[in-house]
Structures are given as C-alpha cells and as structure tokens.
Design a protein around this motif. Structure first.
Motif, PDB file in Angstrom:
ATOM      1  N   HIS A 252       0.691 -13.035 -22.374  1.00  0.00           N
ATOM      2  CA  HIS A 252       0.003 -13.839 -21.358  1.00  0.00           C
ATOM      3  C   HIS A 252      -0.813 -14.953 -21.990  1.00  0.00           C
ATOM      4  O   HIS A 252      -0.861 -16.057 -21.483  1.00  0.00           O
ATOM      5  CB  HIS A 252      -0.926 -12.955 -20.524  1.00  0.00           C
TER       6      HIS A 252
ATOM      7  N   PHE B 287      -7.193 -11.581 -22.120  1.00  0.00           N
ATOM      8  CA  PHE B 287      -5.955 -12.296 -21.782  1.00  0.00           C
ATOM      9  C   PHE B 287      -5.937 -12.917 -20.389  1.00  0.00           C
ATOM     10  O   PHE B 287      -5.413 -14.022 -20.232  1.00  0.00           O
ATOM     11  CB  PHE B 287      -4.710 -11.441 -22.087  1.00  0.00           C
ATOM     12  N   PRO B 288      -6.550 -12.275 -19.364  1.00  0.00           N
ATOM     13  CA  PRO B 288      -6.554 -12.994 -18.082  1.00  0.00           C
ATOM     14  C   PRO B 288      -7.324 -14.304 -18.167  1.00  0.00           C
ATOM     15  O   PRO B 288      -6.939 -15.296 -17.553  1.00  0.00           O
ATOM     16  CB  PRO B 288      -7.250 -12.023 -17.126  1.00  0.00           C
ATOM     17  N   ALA B 289      -8.419 -14.302 -18.962  1.00  0.00           N
ATOM     18  CA  ALA B 289      -9.204 -15.530 -19.086  1.00  0.00           C
ATOM     19  C   ALA B 289      -8.362 -16.632 -19.714  1.00  0.00           C
ATOM     20  O   ALA B 289      -8.292 -17.756 -19.196  1.00  0.00           O
ATOM     21  CB  ALA B 289     -10.454 -15.264 -19.905  1.00  0.00           C
TER      22      ALA B 289
ATOM     23  N   PHE C 160      -5.110 -16.791 -19.886  1.00  0.00           N
ATOM     24  CA  PHE C 160      -3.998 -17.115 -18.991  1.00  0.00           C
ATOM     25  C   PHE C 160      -4.480 -18.047 -17.882  1.00  0.00           C
ATOM     26  O   PHE C 160      -3.795 -19.021 -17.542  1.00  0.00           O
ATOM     27  CB  PHE C 160      -3.426 -15.822 -18.403  1.00  0.00           C
ATOM     28  N   SER C 161      -5.673 -17.747 -17.339  1.00  0.00           N
ATOM     29  CA  SER C 161      -6.221 -18.602 -16.285  1.00  0.00           C
ATOM     30  C   SER C 161      -6.402 -20.024 -16.784  1.00  0.00           C
ATOM     31  O   SER C 161      -6.097 -20.992 -16.067  1.00  0.00           O
ATOM     32  CB  SER C 161      -7.576 -18.079 -15.821  1.00  0.00           C
ATOM     33  N   ILE C 162      -6.909 -20.157 -18.009  1.00  0.00           N
ATOM     34  CA  ILE C 162      -7.083 -21.494 -18.575  1.00  0.00           C
ATOM     35  C   ILE C 162      -5.736 -22.218 -18.605  1.00  0.00           C
ATOM     36  O   ILE C 162      -5.625 -23.380 -18.217  1.00  0.00           O
ATOM     37  CB  ILE C 162      -7.694 -21.405 -19.990  1.00  0.00           C
TER      38      ILE C 162
ATOM     39  N   VAL D 250      -3.062 -21.638 -16.707  1.00  0.00           N
ATOM     40  CA  VAL D 250      -2.611 -21.961 -15.350  1.00  0.00           C
ATOM     41  C   VAL D 250      -3.335 -23.199 -14.838  1.00  0.00           C
ATOM     42  O   VAL D 250      -2.731 -24.112 -14.263  1.00  0.00           O
ATOM     43  CB  VAL D 250      -2.859 -20.763 -14.401  1.00  0.00           C
ATOM     44  N   ILE D 251      -4.650 -23.242 -15.082  1.00  0.00           N
ATOM     45  CA  ILE D 251      -5.424 -24.387 -14.589  1.00  0.00           C
ATOM     46  C   ILE D 251      -4.988 -25.670 -15.292  1.00  0.00           C
ATOM     47  O   ILE D 251      -4.843 -26.727 -14.663  1.00  0.00           O
ATOM     48  CB  ILE D 251      -6.932 -24.122 -14.778  1.00  0.00           C
TER      49      ILE D 251
ATOM     50  N   ALA E 236      -1.868 -26.756 -13.651  1.00  0.00           N
ATOM     51  CA  ALA E 236      -2.106 -27.239 -12.298  1.00  0.00           C
ATOM     52  C   ALA E 236      -2.731 -28.635 -12.314  1.00  0.00           C
ATOM     53  O   ALA E 236      -2.372 -29.498 -11.523  1.00  0.00           O
ATOM     54  CB  ALA E 236      -3.001 -26.263 -11.544  1.00  0.00           C
TER      55      ALA E 236
ATOM     56  N   LEU F  33      -3.370 -11.713 -12.448  1.00  0.00           N
ATOM     57  CA  LEU F  33      -4.792 -11.826 -12.773  1.00  0.00           C
ATOM     58  C   LEU F  33      -5.648 -10.740 -12.133  1.00  0.00           C
ATOM     59  O   LEU F  33      -6.843 -10.683 -12.341  1.00  0.00           O
ATOM     60  CB  LEU F  33      -5.295 -13.200 -12.343  1.00  0.00           C
TER      61      LEU F  33
ATOM     62  N   ALA G 288      -8.220  -8.592 -14.182  1.00  0.00           N
ATOM     63  CA  ALA G 288      -9.507  -9.164 -14.573  1.00  0.00           C
ATOM     64  C   ALA G 288     -10.543  -8.988 -13.476  1.00  0.00           C
ATOM     65  O   ALA G 288     -11.716  -8.762 -13.753  1.00  0.00           O
ATOM     66  CB  ALA G 288      -9.339 -10.641 -14.895  1.00  0.00           C
TER      67      ALA G 288
ATOM     68  N   ASN H 224      -5.800 -29.453  -6.703  1.00  0.00           N
ATOM     69  CA  ASN H 224      -4.887 -28.801  -7.644  1.00  0.00           C
ATOM     70  C   ASN H 224      -5.492 -27.673  -8.449  1.00  0.00           C
ATOM     71  O   ASN H 224      -5.165 -27.482  -9.602  1.00  0.00           O
ATOM     72  CB  ASN H 224      -4.360 -29.826  -8.653  1.00  0.00           C
TER      73      ASN H 224
ATOM     74  N   PRO I 255      -7.117 -18.126 -10.653  1.00  0.00           N
ATOM     75  CA  PRO I 255      -7.574 -18.369 -12.021  1.00  0.00           C
ATOM     76  C   PRO I 255      -9.037 -18.789 -12.098  1.00  0.00           C
ATOM     77  O   PRO I 255      -9.748 -18.382 -13.022  1.00  0.00           O
ATOM     78  CB  PRO I 255      -6.673 -19.503 -12.504  1.00  0.00           C
TER      79      PRO I 255
ATOM     80  N   VAL J 247     -11.234 -15.802 -11.778  1.00  0.00           N
ATOM     81  CA  VAL J 247     -11.199 -15.038 -13.023  1.00  0.00           C
ATOM     82  C   VAL J 247     -12.076 -15.695 -14.081  1.00  0.00           C
ATOM     83  O   VAL J 247     -12.835 -15.022 -14.795  1.00  0.00           O
ATOM     84  CB  VAL J 247      -9.757 -14.897 -13.530  1.00  0.00           C
ATOM     85  N   LEU J 248     -12.004 -17.018 -14.164  1.00  0.00           N
ATOM     86  CA  LEU J 248     -12.823 -17.700 -15.172  1.00  0.00           C
ATOM     87  C   LEU J 248     -14.309 -17.571 -14.865  1.00  0.00           C
ATOM     88  O   LEU J 248     -15.118 -17.355 -15.776  1.00  0.00           O
ATOM     89  CB  LEU J 248     -12.426 -19.175 -15.263  1.00  0.00           C
TER      90      LEU J 248
ATOM     91  N   SER K  73     -15.338 -14.306 -15.950  1.00  0.00           N
ATOM     92  CA  SER K  73     -15.430 -14.267 -17.410  1.00  0.00           C
ATOM     93  C   SER K  73     -16.740 -14.878 -17.884  1.00  0.00           C
ATOM     94  O   SER K  73     -17.328 -14.408 -18.861  1.00  0.00           O
ATOM     95  CB  SER K  73     -14.268 -15.020 -18.050  1.00  0.00           C
TER      96      SER K  73
END
Lengths: 386, 375
Positions: free
Chosen positions: A40, A95-97, A99-101, A103-104, A107, B211, B214, B257, B262, B265-266, B269
C-alpha cells in the motif's frame, strides 16, 4: 493459445516465482503483514516517480517506489521502538497514512496524470502484452516481462548467494548475529527485495495480488513441509500453478485475471488447509480426538491399578465413577481390549500383565514429571491407536 | 468553498450536514470499538476484515440484483465474520502464525471480491455501476437513511458496551481469570468481535475497504497515549474519531478533488502524531525532557561528590579551593555551581569555593538510600 495469451501466462508465472521467494521468508519470519503494508505504502513513491519519469515501467520509478517501501518498514520500526504502541498497531498506522497521501496526490493532479488508483491497486494483466519494449527498432517483448524478469534474476542470484545466511538468520537470529551476519543487513536486504518485487509486480497484477502471491503459496507450502528448500520449491510451484489456472478461469469467466489468480490461490490454500497430511485441519482434529481417547485410556488403566476391589472394576461402574458417557466408555474399553491391556471376566475388568507393565511405566513417568515420554511409550505398547 | 463557508453551511446544507454527521458518528463508533481491537493486539484484524467484506458486497449484489446499501452491508457483514472466524481457525488449528493468517484472508478474500466485481461489470445489468465506491469509499453518497442506520447501530453498540462493560474489561486484560470466574468467554469474545466487524462494515461506504483499518486504529492509538484508564480511553478515542470525521469532511469539502476517506485518515494520523509527541505521561517530548532533567540531577550529584572528595582531604571542610580545579571535571558548569549555591551546599567567595556543613553531609550520604531526600 496465441502469443498474447502465452505472454500473459509467462508474466504471471514469473511474478508468482518472484513473489514466492521473498514471501517464504516473510512467512517464516512472521512478517507477512509487512508485505501488505509495503504494497500500500509504495503508492506515494509510484506517484512521485510517475511525475518525474512519466513511465510506469521506468527503473527509476521502481527504485523510488521500492525506497518508499523500505522507508515504511523503517518508520514502523521507529514507532515500535518508542514503545508507545505495539508492532501491529504501528503497521496499521503507517501504511494507511502513506496510502492516503498517495491517493490525494493522484486526486489533486488527476487532470494531467494518467494514473489511476484502481489500476495501482488491482493491476490489469490483460493489457501487459500491449506495452512493448523496442530496442533499435525491433520488438523484444512486453515491458513488464523484462521488468519482472530482471527482478526475478536478481532475486534468484541473491537467494543463491545468501541462502545459508538467510536460513540461519530466519531460524536462529541469535546464532546468526553471533556468527557475524548482521541481522540488520539481512532484514533490510529482505525488505528491499520485497519492496522491489512488489513495485515490479504491481503494474502487472496490482498491489493486493502481490500480497496474495507472497503469502498464500508460502503459507500452503508451510503446512506441507518442514524443509526450507522444499518449502521454497512448493511455494514456487503453487504460485505458478495458480497463475496459469487462474488465467484460464479468468478467460472463461471474462473477469479480472488478478482476481481469478487470487481466487485460485485461495482454493489451493483451502485444500491444503483441510487436507495437509500432518498440519492440516482434518489431521489436527483427528489427532486431537485420538489423543483425547488415549488420555482417557490411561486414566482408566490407572484407575484399575489403584483399585483391587471388584465393585470398582465393574463395567457398569465406569459410567458412574469416571463420569464418562456410554459411547466413550465403550470406545475406551474396546481400545484397551484390542491392545490386550485388560481382560473382562463376568463384567469385571482386570489388567493383563502387559496392561500392568504399561501402567507402572506411565506412573513412573508421571511422578518424575516426564509426561512427554508417555507419547514414545505408546509406540512400544499400542497395537491400535485411539 | 473555504473552511469558514463550510462551517457556516454545515447546519443548513442538507448534503454537508448528512456527510458531516455520518463521518462524525462513524469516527466515534470506530474509535470506541477500535480501543478494544488495539488493546487486544488485534490491530490488523480491522484491515483483514475490511478487505474480507468485499466479496460479501459483490455476492449480495449478485444474489439480489439490487444496489440497496442495507442488503450489501449484510453481505459484507457475513463475509467479514466468515473471514474473522477463518482467521481464528487458521491460528488455532494450524502452525501458521497470526500475521500469515491475516495476510492470507485479507488478500484471498479481496482477490475473490475483485473477481466477482469484474464479473459483475460484464453482466448486462445497468444497475451495477458504483459498486466500486466500496473500494475507496465515497462519503458524498451518504444519505439520511445511512446516517440513521449508523446512529442506531452506534446506539446499540453503546448499550451493549454498558451492559457488558465489566466482562469486556476483564476479558481484555486477563482472559484466563475471566474464564475461571465462570464467564462464557467465547460468547463475550464473539460479541465484541461481531461489533468490531459491524463498525468496519458501516464505514466501508464512507472511507472504503482500503483505509477502514486506520479509522479503527488511529483514534484508539492516539487515545491510548493520554490515559491508562479503559473508560477514559474509549471516550477519548470516540472524541478523536468524531473530530477526525468532522475535520476531514471539512477539509475535503473546502477543496476540489479531495476524496473524504484519505483526508479523514490523514487527520486521524495527525491526532496520533500529536499524541505521540505531546502526551504528558508517555509522549516523546516530555520523556526527553524528563531524561534531560534526570541527567542534570546526576551531574549535579557528580559535581558535589567530586567536591566532597577534595574537601575530605582537609581537616577543615570549609577550606576554600579555587573554582578552576572544577574546570577539568565534566559535570561542571557555571549554572550547576550556582544551583549548588542556591541549595546552600556550597559557598562561593570570589574565585574560591568551599563546602558548607550541609553540603558535606549530603555529599557523604549521596548513595545512602536510607536517608530520604527532600528535593
């Protein structure tokens, strides 16, 4: 079978082999979930690499993304070392953190980037043969075939070169450290190989399938053997087998190749899980039952030896006294008779000479706290097992 | 729309209100139940369950042919529970370790789910579009009935938690003891696991399969840093979770966008990082400060004992010495010397120092544990 079909199967098989090798060691080192984390968290690395190179198969992108994977591992360890949370929580946070980065980042740049989160996560093997590598005007095969081929060559040569070191550091980290093999180098070496493999394979098969291809063949092989070399061989075989059968299932259902390879891996694991000779579910449950009966038998024989009075040795009394159900008493009595441990006269049970010898020896072992020896003794005395 | 506009609109705009409420409730319930998952060392179970729910969603759609979110959630729940109990089975009955079992179920179920999803996409059913929102979640698709469902389930969850609080707590910290007390540990265990699965399944539509873990972990891990008390931790985790939901929605709504999952989740975090660093009892910052102040104390004592050894050689302890001879001693700084003067252990006279009676006493008994220190 046309050449595109052949190429897809070849790529899938190579990916399976490249994943099975590090996967085996990950499973043995109890780090299977790390592969999930890596798969991820390489996303931001891939995105940044893609911004720079504009090519999903560029070696720079692979190295950059693999580096993100190694950073993930280091980050997990750093967090774990603070002692604030446990290792699994640390993995689950990192890893979710990342992965989120990723995805963003995708996007935010969606308009000028040909990169899709779905594609990264799921891959599309069917398109792999269309992205071809040409050298000096001649077509020398699909790009992903070359990428995964080179990664596989490196993995295999590293495996051969460091097999002994890997083996020792996996099974006895203390010994390997005292012999002078740095556990840190071994660990990060394995992590680097896993990351590179994950990145090299994600484009063809997607991040989730990479995890499946790493863990499932190794886990299935683990249930079948206790020999590292055999385990590696079996894992490779299972991986390739699922890759090829999975391809044809996908062909038949007209569905995702990655999904169907994973499903084949699942079916394969289910089979092994149920039917493995000594570690499978059925074998384990059978052995549990056998041991339960044999323990009951031992209890029963001890009871007989302790009591000389006839009332205590009457067949019907067993039901009441040891509080067994009828079926169980019958099984135990039956087993004892078959093994010539007891004789029944007028419904009175008595120990035979053999039964007496067995019980005396068992008592010896029990009072000297060596209960484990009884297991070996059973081989000498039992004609039939429970 | 900027953040200010968001907060002025959140009470009047239907969509914004629904989404914000939904993510807040979701954050609260996952935070609460996540506390149990984290303390039971099952942090990655959430990850496995959320992936394992995917084939359930696809199968529910294949069977009913309708995209009713409640039916799909039931499918997800069943498949999530199936995955959970298979993981248990693998760990209990075979030699495979828990990490392998988790990774196996996660990837195999997810792969199977993907197979079904791609299979569905090829079907001639116009209804199938949008199933893939469960992969990454789309908070924007939340409608009022979804929020009601979340609220009801959260309510049930809170009630059950109050009823079984004692049992949950016992099982969490001492499973063997719970068993010897005669509680049905299997039942409690299944109850708590089912609620964790339920919370995860609820969140799939909003933050998605990938996600969801998290959401379960981060608020709980943050809350853990502030307290050693279970009830405080659960409440704190719920608050952190709810705030992550609200802030995440606010930030993602204020920009183009930016998908909500996410961002939530951030934000969560960030809560975790903040807690890791600034928590007073466990945080890294205060730990470092304590470490440094301990080292200062030790150096002070070292200086004092060095002075003591010099003074010892003279008959009169108040015999003056130059400050210079302290210079080649490591623990010495002007500040530490001043501290010793403040404590009335040392008297300074120009460039000379000498130990006071009190300083000599303290230095002599520096390593004597029986004398209570008044510092």
């Amino acid at each position: 079978m046309n050449s595109a079909q052949f190429e897809i199967q070849l790529i899938a098989s190579l990916v399976a082999i490249a994943c099975a090798i590090p996967g085996t060691f990950l499973v043995l080192r109890k780090m299977a979930m790390i592969s999930d984390a890596i798969s991820h968290s390489i996303l931001p690395g891939i995105v940044v690499g893609f911004f720079i190179t504009q090519d999903l198969n560029s070696p720079w992108l692979i190295l950059l993304a693999a580096f993100t994977g190694v950073i993930t591992v280091a980050l997990v360890e750093r967090i774990q070392k603070t002692g604030l949370v446990k290792e699994d929580t640390a993995i689950g946070l990192v890893f979710p953190a990342l992965f989120s980065i990723g995805v963003i980042m995708i996007a935010k740049n969606a308009n000028d980037v040909h990169l899709d989160v779905d594609a990264v996560l799921l891959g599309e093997l069917a398109f792999a043969p269309f992205d071809r590598l040409t050298v000096a005007g001649t077509d020398i095969g699909p790009k992903s075939l070359w990428v995964i081929g080179i990664i596989l060559m490196i993995t295999i040569s590293l495996l051969i070169a460091f097999f002994k070191e890997l083996k020792i550091s996996t099974f006895d980290p203390g010994l390997s450290a005292s012999l002078g093999f740095s556990p840190l180098i071994m660990h990060y070496g394995l992590m680097t190989v896993s990351s590179v493999t994950t990145v090299g394979a994600f484009d063809a098969v997607g991040a989730i399938l990479v995890v499946a291809l790493m863990i499932a063949p190794a886990a299935s092989a683990y249930l079948l053997t206790t020999d590292l070399k055999k385990m590696l061989g079996l894992a490779v075989f299972f991986g390739v087998f699922s890759a090829i059968t999975g391809y044809w299932v996908a062909h038949w259902l007209d569905a995702s190749i990655a999904g169907s390879i994973t499903t084949m891996l699942g079916v394969l694991f289910l089979f092994v899980y149920l039917l493995a000779p000594s570690k499978g579910l059925i074998a384990v449950m059978y052995r549990d039952k056998q041991q339960r009966i044999e323990v009951s038998l031992l209890t029963f024989l001890l009871h007989l030896k302790n009591h000389t009075e006839e009332r205590e040795r009457h067949v019907n009394h067993l039901n009441e006294h040891i509080n067994w159900q009828k079926v169980k008493s019958e099984t135990v009595l039956d087993l004892a008779l078959k093994n010539n441990m007891i004789i029944i006269n007028n419904k009175i049970v008595s120990l035979t000479e053999k039964g007496n010898a067995f019980t005396s020896q068992a008592i010896d072992y029990i009072i000297t706290n060596e209960d484990a020896q009884i297991e070996d003794m059973k081989d000498d005395f039992f004609l039939f097992r429970g | 729309m900027n953040l200010q506009e968001y907060f002025s609109l959140v009470f009047s705009d239907y969509t914004l209100r629904t989404i914000t409420l939904g993510t807040a409730i979701l954050g609260a319930v996952t935070g609460m139940l996540g506390s149990f998952a984290v303390l039971r060392k099952q942090s990655l179970l959430g990850d496995a369950i959320s992936h394992a729910a995917l084939p359930g969603i696809a199968l529910a759609f294949l069977i009913t042919g309708a995209k009713d979110s409640n039916t799909l959630l039931i499918g997800a729940l069943v498949s999530g529970l199936l995955g959970t109990f298979w993981i248990r089975g693998i760990i209990n009955k075979t030699h495979l370790k828990s990490d392998t079992a988790l990774g196996l179920i996660l990837s195999l179920f997810f792969g199977f789910g993907m197979l079904l999803l791609t299979f569905i996409q090829k079907q001639p059913n116009a209804n199938q579009a949008g199933l893939d929102k469960y992969l990454f979640g789309q908070a924007a698709t939340l409608v009022e009935s979804d929020v009601w469902l979340m609220a009801i389930i959260t309510g049930i969850c809170v009630v059950v938690m109050f009823l079984f609080w004692k049992e949950f707590k016992l099982l969490l910290f001492d499973a063997d003891y719970t068993k010897t007390l005669g509680f049905n540990t299997k039942f409690i265990d299944i109850l708590i696991t089912t609620f964790i699965v339920l919370a995860i399944v609820l969140g799939l539509q909003t933050v998605g399969v990938v996600l969801m873990s998290a959401m379960l972990l981060a608020p709980a891990a943050a809350a853990r840093q502030w307290t050693n008390n279970l009830s405080t931790m659960v409440v704190l985790a719920a608050v952190f979770g709810a705030f992550s939901g609200v802030f995440g929605t606010a930030i993602s709504a204020s920009q183009d966008n930016l998908s909500t999952g996410p961002v939530i989740v951030l934000v969560a975090s960030v809560f975790v990082i903040f807690s890791f660093i600034f928590s007073p009892s466990r945080g890294l910052l205060f730990r470092q400060i304590r470490f440094i102040s301990n080292r200062r104390d030790l150096e002070l004592q070292k200086t004092l004992s060095f002075m003591y050894h010099i003074a010892e050689t003279h008959d009169d302890i108040s015999h003056p010495h130059t400050i210079k001879i302290l210079n080649n001693f490591q623990g010495f700084t002007r500040k530490t010397l001043q501290k010793l003067v403040d404590k009335n252990y040392v008297t300074i006279d120009g460039t000379m120092w000498y130990l006071t009676e009190e300083g000599f006493e303290t230095a002599a008994n520096l390593y004597n544990q029986n004398i209570k220190k008044h510092e």
